[in-house]
Write a protein that holds these residues in place. Structure first.
Motif, mmCIF file in Angstrom:
data_model
loop_
_atom_site.group_PDB
_atom_site.id
_atom_site.type_symbol
_atom_site.label_atom_id
_atom_site.label_comp_id
_atom_site.label_asym_id
_atom_site.label_seq_id
_atom_site.Cartn_x
_atom_site.Cartn_y
_atom_site.Cartn_z
ATOM 1 N N LYS A 1 0.848 -6.358 2.127
ATOM 2 C CA LYS A 1 1.169 -6.186 3.543
ATOM 3 C C LYS A 1 2.499 -5.445 3.707
ATOM 4 C CE LYS A 1 1.459 -8.533 7.951
ATOM 5 N NZ LYS A 1 1.446 -9.810 8.684
ATOM 6 N N PHE A 2 3.454 -5.762 2.855
ATOM 7 C CA PHE A 2 4.733 -5.062 2.899
ATOM 8 C C PHE A 2 4.535 -3.563 2.697
ATOM 9 C CE2 PHE A 2 8.070 -2.952 0.525
ATOM 10 C CZ PHE A 2 9.162 -3.117 1.373
ATOM 11 N N LEU A 3 3.705 -3.202 1.719
ATOM 12 C CA LEU A 3 3.486 -1.780 1.429
ATOM 13 C C LEU A 3 2.828 -1.066 2.599
ATOM 14 C CD1 LEU A 3 2.330 -2.007 -2.304
ATOM 15 C CD2 LEU A 3 4.568 -1.297 -1.430
ATOM 16 N N SER A 4 1.912 -1.753 3.296
ATOM 17 C CA SER A 4 1.289 -1.126 4.453
ATOM 18 C C SER A 4 2.265 -1.040 5.625
ATOM 19 C CB SER A 4 0.017 -1.878 4.866
ATOM 20 O OG SER A 4 0.315 -3.143 5.402
ATOM 21 N N PHE A 5 3.095 -2.081 5.810
ATOM 22 C CA PHE A 5 4.118 -2.046 6.850
ATOM 23 C C PHE A 5 5.115 -0.925 6.616
ATOM 24 C CE2 PHE A 5 3.663 -6.291 8.979
ATOM 25 C CZ PHE A 5 3.894 -5.840 10.257
ATOM 26 N N SER A 6 5.370 -0.633 5.358
ATOM 27 C CA SER A 6 6.369 0.396 5.034
ATOM 28 C C SER A 6 5.934 1.779 5.454
ATOM 29 C CB SER A 6 6.630 0.392 3.526
ATOM 30 O OG SER A 6 5.543 0.975 2.829
ATOM 31 N N GLY A 7 4.620 1.952 5.705
ATOM 32 C CA GLY A 7 4.112 3.272 6.034
ATOM 33 C C GLY A 7 3.738 4.075 4.812
ATOM 34 N N LEU A 8 3.829 3.452 3.635
ATOM 35 C CA LEU A 8 3.519 4.159 2.396
ATOM 36 C C LEU A 8 2.037 4.484 2.296
ATOM 37 C CD1 LEU A 8 4.540 5.079 -0.459
ATOM 38 C CD2 LEU A 8 3.821 2.826 -1.275
ATOM 39 N N THR A 9 1.182 3.533 2.696
ATOM 40 C CA THR A 9 -0.252 3.710 2.540
ATOM 41 C C THR A 9 -0.983 2.651 3.350
ATOM 42 O OG1 THR A 9 -2.026 3.930 0.906
ATOM 43 C CG2 THR A 9 -0.370 2.229 0.497
ATOM 44 N N SER A 10 -2.299 2.697 3.335
ATOM 45 C CA SER A 10 -3.096 1.677 4.013
ATOM 46 C C SER A 10 -3.078 0.397 3.199
ATOM 47 C CB SER A 10 -4.541 2.154 4.176
ATOM 48 O OG SER A 10 -5.158 2.273 2.911
ATOM 49 N N ARG A 11 -3.497 -0.728 3.805
ATOM 50 C CA ARG A 11 -3.468 -1.991 3.077
ATOM 51 C C ARG A 11 -4.455 -1.976 1.902
ATOM 52 N NH1 ARG A 11 -3.626 -8.121 5.407
ATOM 53 N NH2 ARG A 11 -1.985 -7.277 6.679
ATOM 54 N N ARG A 12 -5.620 -1.368 2.099
ATOM 55 C CA ARG A 12 -6.608 -1.309 1.014
ATOM 56 C C ARG A 12 -6.052 -0.548 -0.189
ATOM 57 N NH1 ARG A 12 -12.605 0.384 2.530
ATOM 58 N NH2 ARG A 12 -12.363 -1.581 3.634
ATOM 59 N N LYS A 13 -5.413 0.584 0.069
ATOM 60 C CA LYS A 13 -4.844 1.356 -1.037
ATOM 61 C C LYS A 13 -3.621 0.656 -1.630
ATOM 62 C CE LYS A 13 -6.633 5.866 0.311
ATOM 63 N NZ LYS A 13 -6.309 7.264 0.690
ATOM 64 N N ALA A 14 -2.933 -0.127 -0.794
ATOM 65 C CA ALA A 14 -1.799 -0.899 -1.296
ATOM 66 C C ALA A 14 -2.267 -1.911 -2.325
ATOM 67 C CB ALA A 14 -1.092 -1.601 -0.133
ATOM 68 N N GLU A 15 -3.409 -2.524 -2.069
ATOM 69 C CA GLU A 15 -3.972 -3.472 -3.028
ATOM 70 C C GLU A 15 -4.272 -2.788 -4.360
ATOM 71 O OE1 GLU A 15 -7.349 -5.185 -1.147
ATOM 72 O OE2 GLU A 15 -6.162 -6.432 0.225
ATOM 73 N N THR A 16 -4.777 -1.567 -4.283
ATOM 74 C CA THR A 16 -5.071 -0.815 -5.505
ATOM 75 C C THR A 16 -3.797 -0.522 -6.289
ATOM 76 O OG1 THR A 16 -6.987 0.223 -4.451
ATOM 77 C CG2 THR A 16 -6.102 1.309 -6.412
ATOM 78 N N LEU A 17 -2.732 -0.174 -5.568
ATOM 79 C CA LEU A 17 -1.446 0.093 -6.228
ATOM 80 C C LEU A 17 -0.936 -1.139 -6.961
ATOM 81 C CD1 LEU A 17 0.419 2.159 -3.473
ATOM 82 C CD2 LEU A 17 -0.412 3.018 -5.666
ATOM 83 N N VAL A 18 -1.058 -2.290 -6.310
ATOM 84 C CA VAL A 18 -0.586 -3.542 -6.923
ATOM 85 C C VAL A 18 -1.410 -3.873 -8.162
ATOM 86 C CG1 VAL A 18 -0.306 -6.033 -6.595
ATOM 87 C CG2 VAL A 18 0.303 -4.462 -4.746
ATOM 88 N N LEU A 19 -2.718 -3.825 -8.024
ATOM 89 C CA LEU A 19 -3.606 -4.192 -9.133
ATOM 90 C C LEU A 19 -3.523 -3.216 -10.309
ATOM 91 C CD1 LEU A 19 -6.748 -5.291 -7.072
ATOM 92 C CD2 LEU A 19 -5.099 -6.767 -8.228
ATOM 93 N N SER A 20 -3.104 -1.989 -10.039
ATOM 94 C CA SER A 20 -2.991 -0.995 -11.114
ATOM 95 C C SER A 20 -1.631 -1.025 -11.805
ATOM 96 C CB SER A 20 -3.258 0.409 -10.569
ATOM 97 O OG SER A 20 -2.304 0.758 -9.581
ATOM 98 N N GLY A 21 -0.755 -1.979 -11.389
ATOM 99 C CA GLY A 21 0.536 -2.146 -12.057
ATOM 100 C C GLY A 21 1.586 -1.120 -11.692
ATOM 101 N N LYS A 22 1.446 -0.496 -10.521
ATOM 102 C CA LYS A 22 2.395 0.540 -10.114
ATOM 103 C C LYS A 22 3.523 0.019 -9.228
ATOM 104 C CE LYS A 22 -0.836 4.403 -10.512
ATOM 105 N NZ LYS A 22 -1.398 5.603 -9.840
#
Length: 254
Positions: free
Chosen positions: A11-32
């Motif tokens: 949720k933080f990553l989506s709030f930041s404007g970096l990306t959508s929440r779905r893609k934020a989940e992918t970033l987290v799960l991919s270890g980035k």
């Protein structure tokens, strides 16, 4: 904007404007994603907004104070994607080159579909606008063949099971009958992939053209390839109506 001191990492990553929440989940799960120089791969992890340092691919991420919202008339035969397509197909970049902001599409339209597309750097807004619990209705005008039979109207309105889930339109009407086809208007608050095409196919009709003409109170205007910015008042009114946000933003967990 009201934000809790602790917030789930995606949720933080989506709030930041970096990306959508779905893609934020992918970033987290991919270890980035790193919090205080430690890789975080647990989607339930909560960050402390007052002291944690969050990075993605080694770059610092902070919440933007101002968000941007753009309504775009996506033409037919254009991918709902940013950047160059490996296969050489047209993407949104060809129409949004002049923008200095980094926006991403909230939802998508198929390559052969056209109409209203929202682009934003507000990941939470992008998540909510397509989450069925908020019941934001998306309206489409659809050309189908054969000619629509009035006998099928009640069946269309009654709903059916698609991909293991029962769905039915929020609204439906026949706009115009042609010699071998019909223009229909159909609306759903659901956000399933290929929903309109698959739903009408199950009813015995093939979609030949699909135009999204509305997302909630936002209506399609202009010509294919054109866009306009939403005002703060438009966004605030939309959030209050559909998300129940009294301050224009919500910090609820979804």
């Amino acid at each position: 904007m009201v934000i809790k001191n602790y917030m789930r990492i995606n949720k933080f990553l989506s709030f930041s404007g970096l990306t959508s929440r779905r893609k934020a989940e992918t970033l987290v799960l991919s270890g980035k994603v790193e919090v205080n120089d430690k890789v975080i791969s647990d989607l339930s992890y909560k960050v402390d907004l007052n002291k944690d340092v969050i990075k993605v691919d080694g770059k610092l991420v902070e919440i933007k104070k101002r968000r941007h919202y753009l309504l775009f008339y996506k033409p037919r035969w254009v991918l709902t994607a940013l950047g160059k397509d490996p296969g050489g197909l047209k993407t949104l970049d060809g129409y949004l080159k002049g923008l200095k902001l980094r926006l991403f599409p909230a939802g998508r339209l198929d390559f052969d579909s056209e109409g209203l597309l929202l682009l934003t750097d507000d990941g939470e807004f992008a998540h909510k606008i397509h989450h069925p619990s908020f019941k934001v209705i998306k309206k489409y005008q659809v050309l189908v063949n054969p000619v629509f039979d009035m006998v099928d109207k009640e069946r269309v309105l009654s709903g059916c099971v698609l991909m293991g889930k029962f769905v039915k339109p929020d609204n439906f009407k026949i706009l115009k009958n042609l010699s071998d086809a019909s223009w229909l208007e159909i609306a759903f608050h659901e956000g399933m992939k290929h929903l309109i095409k698959e739903y009408l196919k199950k009813m015995g009709y093939s979609v030949k053209r699909l135009i999204r003409v509305g997302i909630g109170d936002f209506k399609l205007t202009g010509i294919p390839g054109s866009y306009r910015w939403l005002s703060e008042e438009e966004v605030s009114n939309f959030k209050k109506k559909y998300f129940g946000d009294t301050a224009g933003d919500s910090d609820g967990e979804y």
